[in-house]
Structure formats: structure tokens, C-alpha cells
Scaffold this active site. Structure first.
Site, PDB file in Angstrom:
ATOM      1  CD  GLU A   1     -19.357  29.707 -33.158  1.00  0.00           C
ATOM      2  OE1 GLU A   1     -20.463  29.168 -33.395  1.00  0.00           O
ATOM      3  OE2 GLU A   1     -19.193  30.551 -32.266  1.00  0.00           O
TER       4      GLU A   1
ATOM      5  CB  ALA B   1     -22.080  34.821 -24.037  1.00  0.00           C
ATOM      6  CB  ALA B   2     -22.898  38.709 -28.191  1.00  0.00           C
ATOM      7  NE  ARG B   3     -25.416  36.313 -33.701  1.00  0.00           N
ATOM      8  CZ  ARG B   3     -26.253  35.714 -32.871  1.00  0.00           C
ATOM      9  NH1 ARG B   3     -25.771  35.154 -31.761  1.00  0.00           N
ATOM     10  NH2 ARG B   3     -27.551  35.679 -33.122  1.00  0.00           N
TER      11      ARG B   3
ATOM     12  CG  ASP C   1     -21.248  30.149 -25.673  1.00  0.00           C
ATOM     13  OD1 ASP C   1     -20.875  28.962 -25.525  1.00  0.00           O
ATOM     14  OD2 ASP C   1     -22.367  30.459 -26.120  1.00  0.00           O
TER      15      ASP C   1
ATOM     16  CG  HIS D   1     -22.580  29.273 -30.421  1.00  0.00           C
ATOM     17  ND1 HIS D   1     -22.374  29.883 -31.628  1.00  0.00           N
ATOM     18  CD2 HIS D   1     -23.628  29.937 -29.859  1.00  0.00           C
ATOM     19  CE1 HIS D   1     -23.251  30.856 -31.804  1.00  0.00           C
ATOM     20  NE2 HIS D   1     -24.018  30.904 -30.741  1.00  0.00           N
ATOM     21  CG  LEU D   2     -22.252  25.047 -24.799  1.00  0.00           C
ATOM     22  CD1 LEU D   2     -21.715  24.426 -23.512  1.00  0.00           C
ATOM     23  CD2 LEU D   2     -22.890  23.988 -25.676  1.00  0.00           C
ATOM     24  N   GLY D   3     -24.857  29.135 -25.535  1.00  0.00           N
ATOM     25  CA  GLY D   3     -25.746  30.151 -24.974  1.00  0.00           C
ATOM     26  C   GLY D   3     -27.212  29.790 -25.009  1.00  0.00           C
ATOM     27  CB  ALA D   4     -29.541  29.142 -27.673  1.00  0.00           C
TER      28      ALA D   4
ATOM     29  NE  ARG E   1     -36.819  41.212 -27.775  1.00  0.00           N
ATOM     30  CZ  ARG E   1     -36.751  41.232 -29.098  1.00  0.00           C
ATOM     31  NH1 ARG E   1     -35.657  40.812 -29.696  1.00  0.00           N
ATOM     32  NH2 ARG E   1     -37.761  41.663 -29.829  1.00  0.00           N
ATOM     33  CB  ILE E   2     -29.172  39.163 -24.427  1.00  0.00           C
ATOM     34  CG1 ILE E   2     -30.074  38.153 -25.140  1.00  0.00           C
ATOM     35  CG2 ILE E   2     -28.127  38.434 -23.588  1.00  0.00           C
ATOM     36  CD1 ILE E   2     -29.363  37.297 -26.168  1.00  0.00           C
TER      37      ILE E   2
END
EC number: 1.1.1.95
Length: 528
Positions: A261, A230-232, A256, A279-282, A151-152
Site C-alpha cells: 500500500e 478487511a484486516a491486514r 480493503d 484501506h478505509l476500515g478505520a 475484538r473485531i
């Protein structure tokens, strides 16, 4: 009647509570406090968490009423999905809640890296005006490689294309025809590495994808490539990437996510060409709000006994808009099969015929099992625990498909075979533009009756005046017949009648009907 209890264990937006509606009792608990959580979950029908609360086997064992665990977000690292499945507890997340935020953040990192935004910002804040030090590179006309077309990944590809870039992609699970529909050139991973000016990674982290962008992969990339993850964390080898940036082979990078972490120390942090975020993606107001309202809707559906599209532990394949309307009907067919069977069957088969047969219909097998067990199991039967209940009781279940359906666009047959070889078979269809649920066959006899309300099913020896006797006995008891369908056996003197009634039939009236028409089977089935 007591309302179901929804326990919220982490901080969620007020919109989440509003989305739950007024048919539940909402309670709050400090989920990270283990003692408080274990004290609160025994009364919970649903548990809502974010990332701070751990839902493990101990918590699940302490919650005998629990029907659903809802994670307001994408990841499920803090939920023991296997333990929940073993207990028949549905687990849901909000898989699409942050996809736009995540895609936009990946683009932000790509743009920041390509135009040296962070470096220029730091320089100017140090009171240095030196434009010549920050010559960037355009996206227009370049080749952008998207690794992972989920999706992303698809959202990133569409947005990058709007910049005038040529988009290429690697994803072994996407058909070339689908990629072509998206205007994307699909290719091997090595070919993508060799051709891309920019690479943006959008894969889940699995044993196969961990360390995918390593020293060897980086050596295959074009000189001056810009890489974004910016995934995992862990998809990109951070040490190898840092070395490639220092050598100048990789022009810049944006990250990200990190292998460990929280991350406060990395060789990448020393490099001004690398843009990093924690880790600001969401982390947008919209994504957080959407995650809460999405899982609230899942909770509402689960507590109402309806199908939940975002369930992660239902082994039913993808449920699309063509299949979803059939779930309730097939469950009702399972209920009817159970009512007409003298014992729990040894096997249950679902046969899908007609246009519907071309879809992924595996979920209909679970629907039939739900219906079958709902009349014989006291506890709630769900899409999660139905297969386990079948296995425990020695009921095999299969689903098959076929193209032939001469009288209807699509038909679903549910067939139960008992240990003695006796068979009960019920078929149903969705009719007309309103998709009216209809029973069209019972044990090989044609019917045309809506699958709704209270129903009386009678198998008896065909005889003159039998229907009149049944009607008289029901009328005397104040039970109204709303619809009726009679079918004679193709062989022998038997007949089957199916009556839709306005209410249940008292026990003494049932006995009187059995005696009056020599019925060998009489069941009242609620298909509401």
C-alpha cells in the site's frame, strides 16, 4: 512549576487536545519534517503521532525527557518499539478505537459483494437498467466463517449472527468454552474452509499468517464462496484470489487491504465481482476522534506516573479489573522494602495469596520493582524500564502465588533478600468495599495501618517508655502522629513501630529519636 510538554506531530482532532487537560503544555510540530521534529523533541515529555511521523532510534535519542510515545491509531509500524523500550519510554496505541468501524466496514464489503452493489451501481450510472444481471445471495441461513476471533472478529461474528447466519470460526488461541459463550462453533482452519459460504478474515499479519488464504486454501473452499479481507494486507494471496474469481470457484470478494500500500494496480481491480476500497476500515469520524481521546488519556496517566492499560511494551500480562487496584499498593510495599533495607537487595520476590492468586498477576512484580527503585534512582521509574533497571543492578525478581490467606481475602507479600542473607518482608491488603490500602505485616510482625501519607518506621530495642519518648520528641517539633502501630519481635528484645505523620521529620529530630530509644533503623517513607 513547569508543565510537562506534550508534542503533537501529526494532525489530530481538537477533542484530543481537550482530553489532554490543562495540566500540560501542548506544542505542535510538522512531524514528517525530520529537521523540525528533531529540533522539537528534546523538550517533549510526551509525543503524539498518527501514521505520518516516524519515531525511530534517532528521534528517541534526541528526546531525553520523553516518557511516552502515543500512536493515535492501531498500527505501530512507524514507531521503533524496541528502541523506545531500551530507553524506558512507554509506547501506547489505541487498540479499540476503530474496532466498531472496522467491523462495520467488513460487513459492508460482505454485503456489497453478496448483492453485487458496486456492479449494479456502475451499470445504472451507465444508464443501463438490467435487474436480471445482478442476482445476489442471502446471508440468512448461510454459514459464515470468521478467521480470527479477536475484538473485531467477535464484533463481526455477533453482527453476522443477527442476519440469521450460522457462525463458525477458526482461532487457535481461543478456548472452545469461550467460543461457546459467544454462540460460535470453533473448528480447524481446513474444516472452516470446507463448510463456509462466506469467509471474513480478522487476523494480525505475522510470519505464520501471511498468505494464509493462498491457492491451496482456496482450493479447499466451497464453490461459490465469498471472501472478505478487511484486516491486514497479505493475509490473502491476491493473485490466487483473482484466479479463483475468474474461474468462478469464488463467487465474489471484498478487500480493503493489500499486500503493498498504497495499491493502485492489482489483478483484482479488473474483476467486477470484487469490491475494493483503499484501506478505509478505520476511516470514520468516530474512530479518529476515539483514537485521539484514547491516547490522550494514556498520556495523562503516564505523565501522572500511573499505570497505562494500553501500553504495548510493558511485559506485565493482561491487567484486569481485579488486579488493577493492587498496583499502587504493591508499589508502596516496594518503597517500604527499600526503606527498611540496608542495601539494594540481591533478590525481590512477590508472593500473592488468596483470591487474587487466580488472576494474571505478573504486573505486580513490575509494581514492586517500581517502588523499590523509585527511592534509589533519580530518573523516573516506569513499568517499562523497571525490569531493565533490575537487570543492570543485578536484582532478580520473581512472582509466585498461593491459595492460603487465612486472615484476608487476598494478601501480597514483597520480600527482599540482601547479599548477606538479611531479609525484609512487607505484606499488604485491600480492605473492605472501598479497597482501603493497608499494611498488615512487617518482617513477620502483624500490623494494621493504612498505607498512605508520611510514615516513620523505627526498629529499636524494646524498653519501657520508648513510645512516650518518640511521641514527646515529635510533638516538640510540631509533628502530629495520626496513627501508630507497634509490634514486638517474636524472638529477642527488638520492636518495630510504624507511625503515620502529618509531615516530614526534621533531621535533628530523627537523630534525637535514634539516640533516645537506641534505634538501629529509622526511615521516613512517603506513601502519598
Amino acid at each position: 512549576m513547569d508543565l510537562p510538554v506534550v508534542l503533537i506531530a501529526d494532525k489530530l482532532a481538537q477533542s484530543t487536545v481537550a482530553a489532554l487537560g490543562d495540566q500540560v503544555e501542548v506544542r505542535w510540530v510538522d512531524g514528517p519534517d525530520r529537521t523540525k521534529l528533531l529540533a522539537a523533541v528534546p523538550e517533549a515529555d510526551a509525543l503524539l503521532v498518527r501514521s505520518a511521523t516516524t519515531v525511530d532510534a534517532e528521534v528517541l535519542a534526541a528526546a531525553p525527557k520523553l516518557k511516552i510515545v502515543a500512536r493515535a491509531g492501531v498500527g505501530l509500524d512507524n514507531v521503533d518499539v524496541d528502541a523506545a523500550t531500551a530507553r524506558g519510554v512507554l509506547v501506547v496505541n489505541a487498540p479499540t478505537s476503530n474496532i466498531h468501524s472496522a467491523a462495520e466496514h467488513a460487513l459492508a464489503l460482505l454485503l456489497a459483494a453478496s448483492r453485487q452493489i458496486a456492479e449494479a451501481d456502475a451499470s445504472l450510472r451507465a444508464h443501463i437498467w438490467k435487474r436480471s444481471s445482478f442476482s445476489g445471495t442471502e446471508i440468512f441461513g448461510k454459514t459464515v466463517g470468521v478467521v480470527g476471533l479477536g475484538r473485531i472478529g467477535q464484533l463481526v461474528a455477533a453482527r453476522i449472527a443477527a442476519f440469521g447466519a450460522h457462525v463458525i470460526a477458526y482461532d487457535p488461541y481461543v478456548a472452545p468454552a469461550r467460543a461457546a459463550q459467544l454462540g460460535i462453533e470453533l473448528m480447524s482452519f481446513d474444516d472452516l474452509l470446507a463448510r463456509a459460504d462466506f469467509i471474513s478474515v480478522h487476523l494480525p499479519k505475522t510470519p505464520e499468517t501471511a498468505g494464509l488464504i493462498d491457492k491451496e486454501a482456496l482450493a479447499k473452499t466451497k464453490p461459490g464462496v465469498i471472501i472478505v479481507n478487511a484486516a491486514r494486507g497479505g493475509l490473502v494471496d491476491e493473485v490466487a484470489l483473482a484466479d479463483a474469481v475468474r474461474s468462478g470457484h469464488v463467487r465474489a470478494a471484498g478487500l480493503d487491504v493489500f499486500a503493498t500500500e498504497p495499491c493502485t494496480d492489482s489483478p483484482l481491480f479488473e474483476l467486477s465481482q470484487v469490491v475494493v476500497t483503499p484501506h478505509l476500515g478505520a476511516s470514520t469520524a468516530e474512530a479518529q476522534d476515539r483514537a485521539g481521546t484514547d491516547v490522550a488519556e494514556s498520556v495523562r496517566l503516564a505523565l501522572a506516573g500511573e499505570f497505562v492499560p494500553d501500553a504495548v511494551n510493558v511485559d506485565g500480562g493482561v491487567v484486569n479489573e481485579e488486579v488493577a487496584p493492587w498496583l499502587d499498593l504493591v508499589c508502596k510495599l516496594g518503597v517500604l522494602v527499600a526503606a527498611l533495607s540496608d542495601e539494594l537487595p540481591a533478590s525481590l520476590s512477590v508472593h500473592v495469596r488468596g483470591e487474587l492468586a487466580s488472576e494474571d498477576v505478573e504486573i505486580l512484580r513490575l509494581s514492586a520493582l517500581r517502588g523499590l527503585f523509585s527511592t534509589v534512582i533519580e530518573d523516573a521509574v516506569t513499568f517499562v524500564n523497571a525490569p531493565a533497571l533490575a537487570a543492570e543492578r543485578g536484582v532478580s525478581a520473581e512472582i509466585t502465588t498461593g491459595s492460603e490467606s487465612p486472615n484476608h481475602r487476598s494478601v501480597v507479600d514483597v520480600r527482599a533478600v540482601a547479599s548477606d542473607g538479611s531479609v525484609v518482608n512487607i505484606a499488604g491488603t485491600l480492605s473492605g468495599p472501598q479497597l482501603v490500602q493497608k499494611i498488615v505485616q512487617v518482617n513477620g510482625r502483624n500490623f494494621d495501618l493504612r498505607a498512605q501519607g508520611m510514615n516513620l518506621v523505627i526498629r529499636y530495642v524494646d524498653q519501657p517508655g520508648a513510645l512516650g519518648k518518640i511521641g514527646t520528641l515529635l510533638g516538640a517539633a510540631g509533628v502530629n502522629i495520626q496513627a501508630a502501630q507497634l509490634s514486638e519481635d517474636t524472638e529477642g528484645p527488638g520492636a518495630t513501630i510504624l507511625l503515620r505523620l502529618d509531615q516530614d521529620v526534621p533531621g535533628d529530630v530523627r537523630s534525637a529519636i535514634v539516640a533516645a530509644v537506641s534505634a538501629n533503623k529509622l526511615e521516613v517513607v512517603n506513601l502519598s
